[in-house]
Scaffold this motif. Structure first.
Motif, short mmCIF file in Angstrom:
data_model
loop_
_atom_site.label_atom_id
_atom_site.label_comp_id
_atom_site.label_asym_id
_atom_site.label_seq_id
_atom_site.Cartn_x
_atom_site.Cartn_y
_atom_site.Cartn_z
N ILE A 266 0.84 -1.20 0.00
CA ILE A 266 0.00 0.00 0.00
C ILE A 266 0.87 1.25 0.00
O ILE A 266 0.62 2.21 -0.75
CB ILE A 266 -0.96 0.00 1.20
CG1 ILE A 266 -1.93 -1.18 1.12
CG2 ILE A 266 -1.73 1.32 1.29
CD1 ILE A 266 -2.75 -1.39 2.37
N ALA A 267 1.89 1.25 0.83
CA ALA A 267 2.77 2.43 0.95
C ALA A 267 3.50 2.72 -0.35
O ALA A 267 3.75 3.89 -0.70
CB ALA A 267 3.77 2.22 2.08
N GLU A 268 3.85 1.69 -1.11
CA GLU A 268 4.64 1.86 -2.33
C GLU A 268 3.81 1.96 -3.60
O GLU A 268 4.36 2.15 -4.69
CB GLU A 268 5.63 0.69 -2.46
CG GLU A 268 6.66 0.65 -1.33
CD GLU A 268 7.59 -0.55 -1.42
OE1 GLU A 268 7.38 -1.39 -2.34
OE2 GLU A 268 8.52 -0.64 -0.60
N ALA A 269 2.49 1.87 -3.48
CA ALA A 269 1.63 1.85 -4.66
C ALA A 269 1.52 3.24 -5.29
O ALA A 269 1.59 4.27 -4.61
CB ALA A 269 0.23 1.34 -4.29
N ASP A 270 1.32 3.25 -6.60
CA ASP A 270 0.99 4.47 -7.32
C ASP A 270 -0.52 4.69 -7.37
O ASP A 270 -0.99 5.82 -7.37
CB ASP A 270 1.54 4.41 -8.75
CG ASP A 270 3.05 4.29 -8.80
OD1 ASP A 270 3.72 5.22 -8.32
OD2 ASP A 270 3.55 3.26 -9.31
N TRP A 271 -1.26 3.57 -7.44
CA TRP A 271 -2.71 3.63 -7.52
C TRP A 271 -3.32 2.59 -6.59
O TRP A 271 -2.75 1.51 -6.39
CB TRP A 271 -3.19 3.33 -8.96
CG TRP A 271 -2.87 4.42 -9.93
CD1 TRP A 271 -1.73 4.55 -10.67
CD2 TRP A 271 -3.70 5.53 -10.25
NE1 TRP A 271 -1.81 5.69 -11.43
CE2 TRP A 271 -3.01 6.30 -11.21
CE3 TRP A 271 -4.97 5.95 -9.85
CZ2 TRP A 271 -3.53 7.48 -11.75
CZ3 TRP A 271 -5.50 7.11 -10.39
CH2 TRP A 271 -4.78 7.85 -11.33
N ALA A 272 -4.49 2.92 -6.04
CA ALA A 272 -5.26 1.98 -5.23
C ALA A 272 -6.69 2.00 -5.75
O ALA A 272 -7.27 3.07 -5.98
CB ALA A 272 -5.22 2.36 -3.76
N PHE A 273 -7.26 0.81 -5.94
CA PHE A 273 -8.64 0.68 -6.43
C PHE A 273 -9.48 0.01 -5.35
O PHE A 273 -9.13 -1.07 -4.87
CB PHE A 273 -8.67 -0.13 -7.73
CG PHE A 273 -8.10 0.61 -8.91
CD1 PHE A 273 -8.94 1.24 -9.82
CD2 PHE A 273 -6.73 0.68 -9.12
CE1 PHE A 273 -8.43 1.92 -10.91
CE2 PHE A 273 -6.21 1.37 -10.20
CZ PHE A 273 -7.06 2.00 -11.10
N ALA B 175 -0.54 6.85 -2.88
CA ALA B 175 -1.25 6.27 -4.02
C ALA B 175 -2.54 7.04 -4.29
O ALA B 175 -3.21 7.50 -3.37
CB ALA B 175 -1.56 4.80 -3.76
N ARG B 176 -2.86 7.20 -5.55
CA ARG B 176 -4.13 7.82 -5.94
C ARG B 176 -5.23 6.78 -5.79
O ARG B 176 -5.18 5.72 -6.41
CB ARG B 176 -4.05 8.32 -7.38
CG ARG B 176 -3.02 9.42 -7.61
CD ARG B 176 -2.99 9.77 -9.09
NE ARG B 176 -2.19 10.95 -9.35
CZ ARG B 176 -0.91 10.93 -9.73
NH1 ARG B 176 -0.30 9.76 -9.88
NH2 ARG B 176 -0.26 12.05 -9.98
N LEU B 177 -6.23 7.08 -4.97
CA LEU B 177 -7.30 6.13 -4.66
C LEU B 177 -8.47 6.32 -5.61
O LEU B 177 -9.02 7.42 -5.73
CB LEU B 177 -7.77 6.30 -3.22
CG LEU B 177 -8.96 5.44 -2.78
CD1 LEU B 177 -8.63 3.96 -2.86
CD2 LEU B 177 -9.39 5.81 -1.36
N VAL B 178 -8.85 5.24 -6.28
CA VAL B 178 -10.02 5.22 -7.16
C VAL B 178 -11.11 4.39 -6.51
O VAL B 178 -10.90 3.22 -6.18
CB VAL B 178 -9.66 4.63 -8.54
CG1 VAL B 178 -10.90 4.62 -9.45
CG2 VAL B 178 -8.52 5.40 -9.18
N VAL B 179 -12.27 4.99 -6.30
CA VAL B 179 -13.42 4.26 -5.77
C VAL B 179 -14.33 3.91 -6.94
O VAL B 179 -14.81 4.80 -7.66
CB VAL B 179 -14.18 5.10 -4.72
CG1 VAL B 179 -15.47 4.38 -4.28
CG2 VAL B 179 -13.30 5.37 -3.51
#
Length: 340
Positions: A194-201, A229-233
């Motif tokens: 999670i800490a290293e992600a660029d995106w989260a869905f 990370a940019r979070l996309v819902v």
């Protein structure tokens, strides 16, 4: 643009669709590291039976995530079908799923749930990694208003409901959701990804039993809130009887934000055809209040069922990633693009 590291949160059929879409972005090199972080609160069916007998994490949602990450070649297609095969017959094996038994067998053999899932992924040639939401089985506890039959049917009565299946089928309005135990151990590897992600869905899926539980685990919630990370819902296409009866897209987003104060959402993805102008106007208000951007795209199957199409979803995800730093974009079902 360099390939992106992505984490996806959820469970069941919703996460399966999302991972199927993201897997294709691994193939076209948009995504180079894909991790699924999967709910472990199921208490029904084959998963519930194995959980009760062996005291293990319920394997069903983890199995579905692994199946979604199998490739489209003969090897991947065959193993995905094997993993999802459910026994018939009339004996004790009836209803059990091959993949569930494989996962539990490796858990017993290796004694490490994360290592065992990695081995299953290697066997399948999975194009990503699957990690559990927590390292201990979870139970969902919900407060439900106006539960059918409760206190003579008083619509204001609050009833506590325990268990994923019970919450998913509750005929009332869920007002709050928590987990037991309230602060379970979480895999350090999940927190690192999670800490290293660029995106989260996050989403789609059963909103109260597959999506929101991730932000009710303290360590996970802190990691999600803190990540860059940019979070996309990804919103559901329709209400779900029992869990979200009467919910529109704005209600799904609002209840998620209520259960995760401080959640920083980059993009909200809704379907273009299944939501009318009034619903989208209401959704835009909630999206604006959350400081996010709204993308409306054609992501539903063409067969009329309220399910996401992985191919369309992959195209929508690719556009979101490509336009990460652009202005808000609303994509209509007819293919036209409106900037804002």
């Amino acid at each position: 643009m360099r390939a992106q590291a992505v984490v996806a949160f959820g469970g069941g059929h919703g996460l399966h669709a999302s991972l199927s879409a993201l897997r294709t972005l691994v193939d076209d090199l948009t995504v180079d590291e894909l991790t699924a972080i999967v709910t472990v609160a199921d208490n029904g069916g084959s998963s519930g039976r194995l959980r009760g007998e062996f005291g293990v994490l319920p394997p069903g949602d983890l199995r579905m995530a692994l199946a979604a990450l199998c490739g489209d070649d003969e090897w991947g297609d065959t193993w995905a079908r094997v993993l999802q095969h459910r026994f018939e017959g009339n004996g004790e094996m009836r209803g059990h799923v091959v993949g569930n038994l494989l996962i539990v067998g490796l858990w017993e053999l290796l004694g490490d749930p994360v290592l065992a899932l990695d081995w299953v992924g290697r066997l399948l040639g999975a194009k990503g990694r699957v990690l559990p939401m927590a390292l201990t089985p979870m139970d969902i506890r919900a407060e439900v208003r106006g539960l059918a039959g409760a206190d003579g049917g008083d619509p204001e009565t609050l009833t506590t409901v325990h268990g994923q299946i019970e919450v998913a089928t509750a005929e009332g309005v869920i007002t709050a959701l928590d987990l037991e135990p309230p602060d379970p151990p979480v895999s350090p590897e999940a927190l690192r990804r999670i800490a290293e992600a660029d995106w989260a869905f996050m989403g789609p899926g059963s909103w109260f039993s597959s999506v929101i539980p991730h932000v009710r685990v303290p360590a996970l919630r802190e990691a999600i809130v803190s990540t860059d990370a940019r979070l996309v819902v990804v919103l559901n296409l329709d209400e779900q009887a029992g869990e979200t009866g009467g919910f529109g897209p704005a209600d799904h987003l609002a209840v998620l934000c209520e259960h995760a104060p401080g959640l920083r959402i980059h993009t909200v993805l809704a379907d273009a055809r299944d939501h009318g102008p009034d619903q989208l106007a209401e959704l835009r208000q909630v999206v604006d209040a959350a400081g996010a951007r709204l993308v409306v795209d054609d992501v539903a199957r063409d067969d009329g069922t309220p399910r996401h199409d992985p191919v369309k979803l992959a195209a929508a995800y690719a556009r979101i990633i490509e336009r990460a730093d652009g202005a808000e974009v609303v994509e209509r079902a007819d293919g036209a693009v409106e900037g804002r």
